[in-house]
Design an enzyme around this catalytic site. Structure first.
Site, PDB file in Angstrom:
ATOM      1  N   CYS A 188      14.469  45.319  30.503  1.00 41.22           N
ATOM      2  CA  CYS A 188      15.220  44.758  29.386  1.00 41.22           C
ATOM      3  C   CYS A 188      15.397  45.815  28.297  1.00 41.22           C
ATOM      4  O   CYS A 188      14.421  46.368  27.792  1.00 41.22           O
ATOM      5  CB  CYS A 188      14.476  43.552  28.836  1.00 41.22           C
ATOM      6  N   LYS A 198      15.440  40.645 -14.399  1.00 41.56           N
ATOM      7  CA  LYS A 198      14.902  41.411 -13.268  1.00 41.56           C
ATOM      8  C   LYS A 198      16.046  41.743 -12.308  1.00 41.56           C
ATOM      9  O   LYS A 198      16.540  40.877 -11.586  1.00 41.56           O
ATOM     10  CB  LYS A 198      13.827  40.601 -12.550  1.00 41.56           C
ATOM     11  N   CYS A 220      11.154  36.879  27.400  1.00 40.21           N
ATOM     12  CA  CYS A 220      11.861  37.482  28.524  1.00 40.21           C
ATOM     13  C   CYS A 220      10.830  38.076  29.480  1.00 40.21           C
ATOM     14  O   CYS A 220       9.885  38.723  29.054  1.00 40.21           O
ATOM     15  CB  CYS A 220      12.777  38.578  27.984  1.00 40.21           C
TER      16      CYS A 220
HETATM   17  S1  IVH Z   1       8.025  46.406 -14.710  1.00 41.72           S
HETATM   18  C1  IVH Z   1       3.660  46.966 -13.686  1.00 41.72           C
HETATM   19  N1  IVH Z   1      10.389  45.592 -15.437  1.00 41.72           N
HETATM   20  O1  IVH Z   1      10.328  44.567 -10.038  1.00 41.72           O
HETATM   21  C2  IVH Z   1       5.069  46.868 -14.077  1.00 41.72           C
HETATM   22  N2  IVH Z   1       9.963  45.798 -13.109  1.00 41.72           N
HETATM   23  O2  IVH Z   1       7.856  43.504  -8.685  1.00 41.72           O
HETATM   24  C3  IVH Z   1       6.003  46.856 -12.938  1.00 41.72           C
HETATM   25  N3  IVH Z   1      11.884  45.253 -11.688  1.00 41.72           N
HETATM   26  O3  IVH Z   1       9.203  47.442  -8.400  1.00 41.72           O
HETATM   27  C4  IVH Z   1       7.429  47.049 -13.174  1.00 41.72           C
HETATM   28  N4  IVH Z   1      13.273  44.772 -13.321  1.00 41.72           N
HETATM   29  O4  IVH Z   1      11.684  47.323  -8.974  1.00 41.72           O
HETATM   30  C5  IVH Z   1       9.587  45.890 -14.395  1.00 41.72           C
HETATM   31  N5  IVH Z   1      12.429  44.904 -16.241  1.00 41.72           N
HETATM   32  C6  IVH Z   1      11.648  45.198 -15.214  1.00 41.72           C
HETATM   33  C7  IVH Z   1      12.091  45.104 -13.873  1.00 41.72           C
HETATM   34  C8  IVH Z   1      11.203  45.412 -12.846  1.00 41.72           C
HETATM   35  C9  IVH Z   1      13.135  44.876 -12.015  1.00 41.72           C
HETATM   36  C10 IVH Z   1      11.395  45.434 -10.320  1.00 41.72           C
HETATM   37  C11 IVH Z   1      10.877  46.810 -10.012  1.00 41.72           C
HETATM   38  C12 IVH Z   1       9.487  46.647  -9.520  1.00 41.72           C
HETATM   39  C13 IVH Z   1       9.435  45.204  -9.170  1.00 41.72           C
HETATM   40  C14 IVH Z   1       8.044  44.662  -9.381  1.00 41.72           C
END
Ligand code: IVH
Length: 714
Positions: free
Chosen positions: A465, A150, A459
């Site tokens: 301020c 991720k 404050c």
């Molecule tokens: S799948 C329903 N795959 O994680 C499926 N997300 O919390 C949703 N992300 O907004 C996304 N790596 O920015 C998916 N291999 C990956 C990912 C990923 C990073 C991020 C993405 C998303 C967030 C979800």
């Protein structure tokens, strides 16, 4: 927008010719110690903020544009050499790269959802068990997953029609995002045309990010050019993509991994693993660390492996996303709330590190709350340099006995602001003293008070301020206060930015700027004239509205009315409040005893009037206005104040509602039935059972005439 590049030309037409100051050239950055650099950065932050204020709010710059730009360049160069010293209040961090005008909005055909988190093996096992239960699989049925690191970047949605890239948007609120198509076209990892066979319409999702190496290189180049330096790769990626000029994005080293599907005019795969294969064939990059796993146990092993690899990767990751491989199963599982039942983000445990607490900085929020922030010896916590942490409030510091100079244990959990978990007391330096929370506001110097029973110190200089000014002005013109037509939050902010509004009295100086206002974008002669008229119309203001508008804590419309009725005129109220600001004074006890006011509210008023500069502001404002007297109630000399009163029988000189209103005006509570709690029963003609009951209970009864005397009507 206050960065150097967007600064408009000097209003006095001073060009970039030298400023004539004969200061020696600054020391070579390479020779600076960290301490010297930190001191200089602090000085620069203060100096640039000072010049911004002079320029934007006072229209009175003291230095030339060239000198101003040189300060920014020096700041950027120092930050490039000492990135761990970038300050939260650095001029380079103050402006997000949010565009001046917004992007057009684009609706996603299929919403972009988020993921639930698992923080440990148990929560991951729960996720698997829920999925099995939902589709009726036996508890030991094996589940195959695709695991994907991720990455901490920003997710985007790409639409392809007939194999051509037609539009792309940021995630936004999940339903619609910002149209960044032109910028996405500049990213080489995003194919303009899909290779091979593809559905007529398909949405492809992935993460735009910046590698750590690219981030460092870009920051160096930015600094050399005197441009903004970013605090971390995520901010850098987001800032680079959200540029109005795609040529700027083109110069930024952005990467993208594709990992999910949105709308598709025809199915493209049976399994997610196969789908990732298709993405590669079409020309996308898929994270090469992605792995097909046969079981839950394999997932746990992969998680452990990635936790070890994490710090060696070329980009930041905060966990691993596990997606069920079988897309038929995925469809059956669907979503709950905003997250799928078929995927989960298994986060790495919060990372901890020890470092020294160098100082405690007090921030002042828009509502005047004082929040302590820990200034730390910069330390790497899981790949991120941390130099600030929140301390929440005064009690938190005392509870954890956090002292300046202490070695503290820091923790970062995902995107959350780092926290101080504990203090390593056996490493406490000799002579470290308990932290004494300031009792004056660090922004404006007014006293900061903490009402009994509350956690937050505030404050009291709301209207004077800098940290609170805009919010207070917005309150000032709101409907129950001055209610100035055409002067809402947006306009207040606009004029504040322009430097026209410092104190509420400045609102009444806006009509003098009518011609200037008429020239502004979005204005015109008619609307400027209407605004002037609306302001002029409010130069006469009832005392209660005036009191309310000041935004003194706990003085809402009801209390403002009570005060106005009690004190009658502005002059009297002001004098009495100044006297009441002395604890133990007669005026204070009078204030305490106004029914509906009470000691807590009296305290807030005393705090406000105890501040000399609030009085100056009040008088400056009053000079612009005619403050109408309120109908005065004689609560204090009335015997009726605070009493519970019942009217019974027919009154001859006034109606029942009139009598009731008068009693309430005097601070009485009027009820319908007689009980032991009743203090007084006013007996009119033909009174019946209520009068009898009063006599039985020994409650005082009076005639209508006596009532009129008590109520000050005779
Ligand atoms: S799948 C329903 N795959 O994680 C499926 N997300 O919390 C949703 N992300 O907004 C996304 N790596 O920015 C998916 N291999 C990956 C990912 C990923 C990073 C991020 C993405 C998303 C967030 C979800």
């Amino acid at each position: 927008m206050k960065d150097a590049s967007r600064r408009p030309p000097s209003p006095r037409g001073r060009g970039s010719g030298g400023g004539g100051s004969a200061t020696p050239p600054p020391p070579d950055i390479e020779n600076l110690t960290e301490q010297e650099a930190a001191a200089e950065l602090e000085q620069l932050a203060r100096e640039i903020a000072h010049h911004d204020r002079l320029y934007h709010q006072k229209d009175a710059p003291e230095i030339t544009d060239a000198e101003y730009d040189a300060l920014h360049r020096r700041n950027a160069a120092l930050e490039a050499r000492f990135p761990e010293l970038i300050r939260a209040d650095s001029p380079s961090q103050r402006i997000g790269e949010a565009p001046e005008a917004g992007f057009a909005k684009l609706r996603h055909r299929v919403p972009m959802l988020s993921l639930d988190n698992a923080m440990n093996a148990e929560e991951f096992a729960d996720f698997c068990a829920r999925a099995r239960r939902f589709v009726g699989l036996p508890t030991d049925a094996p589940l195959a997953f695709v695991a994907e690191p991720k990455i901490d970047g920003l997710s985007i949605n790409l639409t392809y029609e007939q194999g051509r890239f037609v539009s792309g948007a940021t995630r936004g609120n999940g339903t619609e995002g910002e149209d960044v198509t032109a910028n996405l076209r500049t990213i080489s990892a995003i194919p303009d045309r899909l290779k091979g066979q593809a559905p007529a319409l398909i949405e492809i999702r992935g993460e735009v990010f910046m590698t750590k190496a690219d981030f460092l290189k870009m920051n160096e180049a930015q600094a050399a050019a005197g441009q903004k330096v970013f605090a971390n790769p995520r901010n850098a990626a987001a800032g680079s993509l959200r540029q109005l000029d795609p040529r700027i994005t083109a110069g930024r080293p952005l990467s993208m991994f594709a990992y999910a599907q949105g709308e598709s005019s025809e199915p493209v795969a049976d399994t997610h693993w196969h789908y990732l294969q298709r993405l590669r064939e079409w020309g996308f990059q898929v994270n090469p660390l992605s792995r097909l796993l046969k079981s839950e146990a394999d997932a746990a092993a992969f998680q452990a492996e990635m936790a070890l690899q994490r710090s060696h990767l070329g980009y930041d990751i905060d966990g691993v996303v596990y997606k069920l491989d079988d897309l038929a199963l995925e469809r059956r599982l669907g979503f709950v709330g905003r997250a799928p039942r078929w995927a989960i983000a298994w986060k790495f445990p919060a990372e901890q590190a020890m470092t020294e607490l160098r100082g405690i900085h007090i921030q002042v929020g828009r509502t005047g709350a004082l929040t302590p922030v820990a200034r730390l010896e910069p330390v790497n916590v899981g790949g991120v340099l941390v130099q600030n942490a929140t301390l929440h409030n005064e009690d938190e510091i005392a509870r954890k006995d956090i002292r300046i100079g202490d070695t503290v244990v820091l923790q970062r959990a995902g995107d959350v602001i780092p926290q101080i978990v504990s203090v390593v007391t056996d490493q406490r330096p000799k002579g470290a003293k308990p932290f004494v929370f300031p009792e004056v506001c660090p922004v404006c110097g007014s006293h900061a008070v903490r009402p009994p029973g509350e956690a937050v110190r505030r404050c009291t200089g709301g209207l004077i301020c800098e940290a609170q000014r805009v919010e207070r002005l917005i309150h000032f013109v709101s409907r129950p206060a001055f209610d100035i037509d055409g002067l809402g939050e947006k306009t207040i902010r606009e004029f504040y930015e322009e430097g026209w509004l410092h104190s509420p009295a400045d609102l009444f100086r806006l009509p003098a700027r009518e011609a200037e206002i008429a020239q502004r974008e979005g204005w015109g002669e008619v609307s400027a004239r209407n605004l002037s008229r609306a302001i002029e119309a409010r130069r006469r203001i009832p005392l209660d509205r005036f009191v309310y508008a000041l935004g003194i804590r706990r003085i809402g419309a009801t209390n403002a009315r009570l005060l106005a009725r009690h004190y009658g005129s502005f002059a009297n109220w002001r004098a009495e409040m100044v006297a009441a600001s002395q604890a133990g004074s007669e005026a204070r006890s009078e204030l305490d005893n106004i029914v509906g006011i009470g000691p807590a509210i009296a305290e807030e008023l005393a705090d406000f009037f105890g501040e000399e500069r609030n009085l100056e502001l009040l008088d400056e404002l009053a000079a612009e206005l005619t403050i109408e007297d309120a109908v005065r109630a004689q609560t204090t000399d009335s015997e009726i104040g605070g009493k519970t009163v019942v009217f019974t029988g027919t009154m001859e000189t006034m109606t029942r509602p009139e009598a009731k209103a008068r009693a309430e005006e005097l601070g009485a509570k009027v009820t319908d039935s007689v009980s032991k709690k009743t203090d007084l029963v006013v007996v009119g003609a033909d009174a019946g059972s209520k009068a009898r009951k009063a006599i039985e209970l020994g409650v005082r009864t009076i005639s209508e005439t006596e009532w009129r005397q008590l109520a000050g009507l005779e």
